[in-house]
Design an enzyme around this catalytic site. Structure first.
Site, PDB file in Angstrom:
ATOM      1  N   GLU A   7       0.804  -1.224   0.000  1.00 18.13           N
ATOM      2  CA  GLU A   7       0.000   0.000   0.000  1.00 18.13           C
ATOM      3  C   GLU A   7       0.838   1.276   0.000  1.00 18.13           C
ATOM      4  OE1 GLU A   7      -2.549  -0.636   3.320  1.00 18.13           O
ATOM      5  OE2 GLU A   7      -3.813  -2.102   2.251  1.00 18.13           O
TER       6      GLU A   7
ATOM      7  N   LYS B 182       5.925  -1.582   1.265  1.00 25.01           N
ATOM      8  CA  LYS B 182       5.343  -1.779   2.585  1.00 25.01           C
ATOM      9  C   LYS B 182       5.321  -3.268   2.919  1.00 25.01           C
ATOM     10  CE  LYS B 182       1.176  -0.794   5.302  1.00 25.01           C
ATOM     11  NZ  LYS B 182      -0.195  -0.234   5.293  1.00 25.01           N
TER      12      LYS B 182
END
Length: 946
Positions: A690, A802
């Site tokens: 993300e 991430k």
């Protein structure tokens, strides 16, 4: 924990006067014509004279005067026999053990229900050696009440939890456990079969080290907080969450503390909320228990804290806290709190408090009830419409303000106090209270049993009728029997779910802690709810359900407790209408599952949230364009079917979800004309990573969509062969025309999948390798995520992850990629992933992947990142609640990664890759209804299944 004092029972531990008791009772029984033998005598061990006689009489009515005469007669027979006792009657090992305790300066006492204890000790020649003698004259309530042991501990001036009780009777064990004391059982194993305790046949050969070991909680099963640190308040509240799959309560203190996050959440009880659309509503506070000592409220921010220790027994599902506290007037009290949320009756919780005066007389007042004045932060969700009381019982009837759900909270209080329990009908907070004056060494014991019932429950109509006439009766439940059943139920859970790791205490405890937290959040009997990203342990994500559940949490249940996995999957079936509404709102047919889902399955992802500084609003795109969750749900459905062989589930529920999800993918894929001819693209998406939004052709999303479409065609073929009527009905209902099915195949054949067949390298999304590289050396000592350091846009424009989309894809479809593909993508993506401060979801899958690649050292490094996510709060956000995905991923890392478990139809294989210091990895799982046992033992650097 250091041992401060030892409290010995007398009969059967120090000397065998138990035989004299038996002979005296037998003589009385013969005279009275009562059946009595060795078997009946076993039930009398550790029990007072009066209770023993009542047990022998077996309900026969006898006048009080006759009872007194019979007890006196038995005692006379017993005392006559005591005249034979000498120092030679000390049991083997006792004298040398007492010598060792004296040399070490460890105080010891005798606690015996016998009123003749001093005479016996005098004859044995050890009375003068004892710091304290607590006998039948010391307290009014005898074993199994905790009073006698608490009296001895107070006189020893030792916190109860640092006193070891040495007992030979079940009643004494019950008393010691209720007193909050560790126990060393002495006697045959069958006598203590119901307890998980250290045990010896006798004290022969026992040493101080053995006693110290007995007082030390099992580090492989116990989470311990030694000393209170206010700065870790919210983290510890999360860690000490307990529950049963219906409701959970955070580990806040019964008496309260400034700034606490007291929270009890139940599945499905949602109410409207700004920003988040809906959230689980904090239930009326059942733990509310305020104590006042000589006019001063007991709280850890007041008075003086002399001793503190809290422990979560994962094996038995018990949370216990012991406190020694001094009021401003100098009065010292020992307080022991124990609570559990029943794993047998999902509506019930129980709390026990024992308060003992230590150094001077004091008055203890208690107010305990139902505190309905609760909120989610500052948002009120409950409107209280009625309340009532009946004797020692109170109840509160509440409605959610917007969703219209009803809730009954009821509580009953029992105590050892000599005075009455009174009711205070405070609006929204019915309370029971009592007052007791305690002499030094005397104790007050309270037991509180509560129940939650909601309008979501099947039997609500019965409860509603009672409430309509302002009446409710809490079912009669005894604390001790409820606790015993609860402990037995947890033993059954661990028999299925435990993962054994030998050679690594930290990893073992973390694994069991993670599985415990998953277990208490999993609905046992409800297929309309699922596990949120923060379980039921905090307000993080407001109780919403994510892909975390299907990809990270569900495999543990699918393999170990398929009946619970079925419930969790049925949630997706019941929320299928919401998924269809989302697809339609976006202009597609079929089912598009919400990124964040609650009770209806409609999208509840907030569009904006404050940034981490709380200064600006950040646009949240996941609810709009993170679409891979639809394939994730299908993946979990198929995994469940492959593991369980539950054809009925696939036919009745799973097939419809998989096929309708495929309808969505078939329309979401965009047909384009490229340099290589016609192709399909999935543009403007967010993958699992993300840090990057609005990307095109994310390889995880595209490949999982392709897999979903392939699977849908296979399911349709399976239906035609195994359930043709259901298959035909779904074809008609979902309009699965030949043209649509041909389109699915066309998408499968031409969907963009960034995978170079020559090198094996996958490109995470269009243009990823054109982004700016990151100088990782410049961030070597960071303490924040790369997104915080680079900024949202900076991370979006950089080659920093991430979490690893490609690595996760390789794990989920692990048998479809060769070694070259694994290696190329590991070498490319692992070095640029924010392992430490990115997503908590990533480390467990990296551990799994490293295990697949036979890199045990790297696997272990990632495994421990996941293991420490909550227990050590390595990301600083555990106060928001348990990281459910990390907990579930830990199981997968061990089972799929380290053990290398693979299914092959109705059989399985193992490719173990254990860390060098792990001696053993063992677990059980179910395959097509049959329990399988894996027990890997490592010898000479090679692990073999025994």
């Amino acid at each position: 924990m250091s041992l401060q004092a030892v409290i010995f029972d007398l009969d059967g531990v120090i000397t065998d006067t138990a035989e004299y008791h038996y002979l005296a009772w037998q003589k009385l029984a013969d005279e009275e014509g009562l059946p009595f033998g060795r078997a009946e005598n076993e039930a009398l061990r550790g029990v007072s004279r009066r209770e023993s006689l009542l047990l022998m009489l077996k309900g026969r009515e006898v006048a009080e005067e006759q009872l007194q005469e019979m007890m006196a007669r038995k005692n006379r027979y017993y005392q006559e026999m005591l005249g034979q006792i000498t120092a030679a009657d000390l049991l083997p090992g006792v004298s040398s053990l007492l010598d060792e305790l004296d040399a070490a300066g460890v105080a010891y006492a005798i606690a015996s229900a016998s009123r003749n204890a001093r005479d016996v000790l005098e004859r044995l020649g050890i009375l003068s050696r004892l710091a304290v003698v607590a006998d039948g004259n010391s307290v009014s309530r005898q074993k199994p009440a905790p009073d006698l042991f608490r009296f001895a501990a107070a006189r020893l001036n030792a916190p109860p939890g640092r006193c070891l009780v040495v007992e030979d009777a079940a009643a004494g064990v019950e008393a010691a456990l209720a007193a909050g004391m560790p126990v060393l059982a002495v006697g045959p194993a069958e006598r203590f079969a119901a307890y998980s305790l250290p045990r010896r046949n006798n004290l022969a050969g026992a040493h101080l080290a053995d006693l110290q070991a007995a007082v030390t909680p099992d580090p492989l099963w116990t989470v311990i907080e030694e000393g209170f640190e206010p700065g870790r308040l919210h983290h510890q509240e999360t860690i000490f969450t307990i529950g049963n799959g219906y409701f959970c309560s955070r580990g806040t203190f019964e008496e309260g503390y400034p700034g606490e996050s007291a929270l009890t959440l139940a599945h499905g009880l949602y109410d409207d909320a700004p920003i988040f659309f809906t959230e689980l509503a904090n239930l009326p506070h059942w733990l509310d228990c305020r104590l006042v000592v000589d006019g001063q409220p007991f709280r850890l921010d007041q008075g003086e804290l002399l001793h503190y220790r809290r422990r979560l027994d994962l094996q038995q599902g018990l949370l216990q806290r012991e406190v020694r506290w001094r009021a401003s007037n100098g009065a010292i009290v020992d307080l022991t709190f124990e609570r559990f949320i029943s794993y047998v009756d999902e509506h019930v919780g129980a709390l026990r408090v024992v308060a003992t005066a230590v150094n001077q007389p004091c008055q203890v007042a208690v107010w305990s009830g139902i505190n309905g004045h609760v909120a989610n932060d500052d948002l009120l969700h409950w409107r209280h419409v009625a309340q009532g009381s009946d004797g020692h019982q109170i109840w509160l009837h509440s409605h959610t303000r917007h969703s219209g759900l009803e809730l009954l909270t009821a509580a009953r209080l029992e105590s050892s106090a000599s005075g009455p329990i009174t009711v205070q009908e405070c609006p929204g907070q019915p309370t029971l209270s009592l007052v007791e004056t305690l002499q030094p060494g005397q104790s007050l014991q309270l037991g509180k049993i509560i129940t939650y019932q909601s309008s979501r429950d099947p039997d609500w109509s019965v409860i509603s009728k009672q409430l309509s006439v302002s009446s409710y009766q809490l079912p009669i439940t005894n604390y001790d029997s409820l606790k015993a059943a609860h402990i037995a139920a947890w033993q059954e859970v661990w028999e299925k779910a435990d993962v054994i790791i030998e050679g690594d205490e930290e990893a073992q405890l973390a694994m069991r802690f993670s599985l415990f937290q998953l277990q208490i959040a999993a609905p046992q009997h409800d297929g309309r709810v699922s596990i949120g990203a923060k379980t039921l342990s905090g307000l993080g994500y407001r109780g919403h359900v994510f892909w975390d559940n299907e990809i990270f949490v569900l495999p543990f249940f699918t393999y170990t407790q398929p009946e619970i996995a079925r419930n969790l999957l049925l949630y997706r079936y019941h929320t299928l209408p919401g998924a269809r509404r989302k697809a339609a709102a976006n202009g597609f047919s079929g089912a598009q599952y919400a990124w964040e889902s609650a009770d209806t399955g409609d999208e509840v992802t907030p569009s904006h949230v404050p940034d981490f500084r709380g200064q600006n609003l950040v646009r949240i795109w996941t609810g709009d364009i993170e679409i891979h969750i639809t394939a994730d749900v299908a993946y979990a459905m198929m995994q469940y079917w492959q593991v369980t062989g539950d054809d009925a589930f696939l036919r009745d529920y799973g097939a419809e979800i998989i096929l309708d999800g495929a309808c969505f993918w078939g329309e979401r894929a965009e047909l384009e004309e490229g340099e290589d001819g016609r192709r399909y693209a999935l543009r403007d998406v967010i993958g699992p990573d993300e840090y990057h939004d609005h990307v095109d052709n994310n390889v995880f999303t595209n490949r999982m969509a392709q897999w979903h479409l392939q699977t849908a065609l296979q399911v349709l073929e399976w239906l035609s062969e195994n359930a043709p009527e259901k298959g035909l009905a779904l074809v008609q209902q979902l309009e699965l025309s030949p043209a649509r099915l041909a389109h699915w195949q066309d998408v499968i054949d031409h969907l963009i999948i960034h995978h170079n067949p020559d090198t094996g390298l996958m490109t995470q999304f269009d243009g990823f390798f054109e982004l700016k590289p990151v100088d990782w050396a410049a961030y070597a000592n960071r303490a924040h995520s790369m997104q915080q350091l680079l900024g949202i846009e900076g991370a979006n424009e950089s080659q920093v992850l991430k979490q690893g989309d490609v690595i996760m894809l390789l794990c989920l479809l692990r048998d479809q990629y060769d070694r070259q593909t694994w290696q190329a993508n590991w070498d490319t993506y692992v070095p640029i992933t924010d392992h430490s401060y990115g997503s908590s979801l990533g480390p467990s899958f990296h551990a799994w992947a490293a295990g697949e690649m036979k890199r045990p050292d790297e696997a272990y490094e990632h495994f421990m990142r996941a293991a420490r996510a909550d227990l050590q709060d390595v990301r600083g956000n555990a106060g928001d609640g348990i990281h459910a995905a990390s907990a579930g991923g830990l199981w997968q890392a061990a089972v799929f990664g380290f053990a290398g478990l693979r299914l092959q139809g109705e059989s399985f294989s193992l490719k173990p890759c254990l860390p060098a210091h792990w001696r053993r990895l063992a677990f059980k799982f179910y395959l097509r209804g049959m329990q399988q046992v894996v027990d890997l033992k490592q010898e000479g650097g090679e692990a073999r299944n025994s």
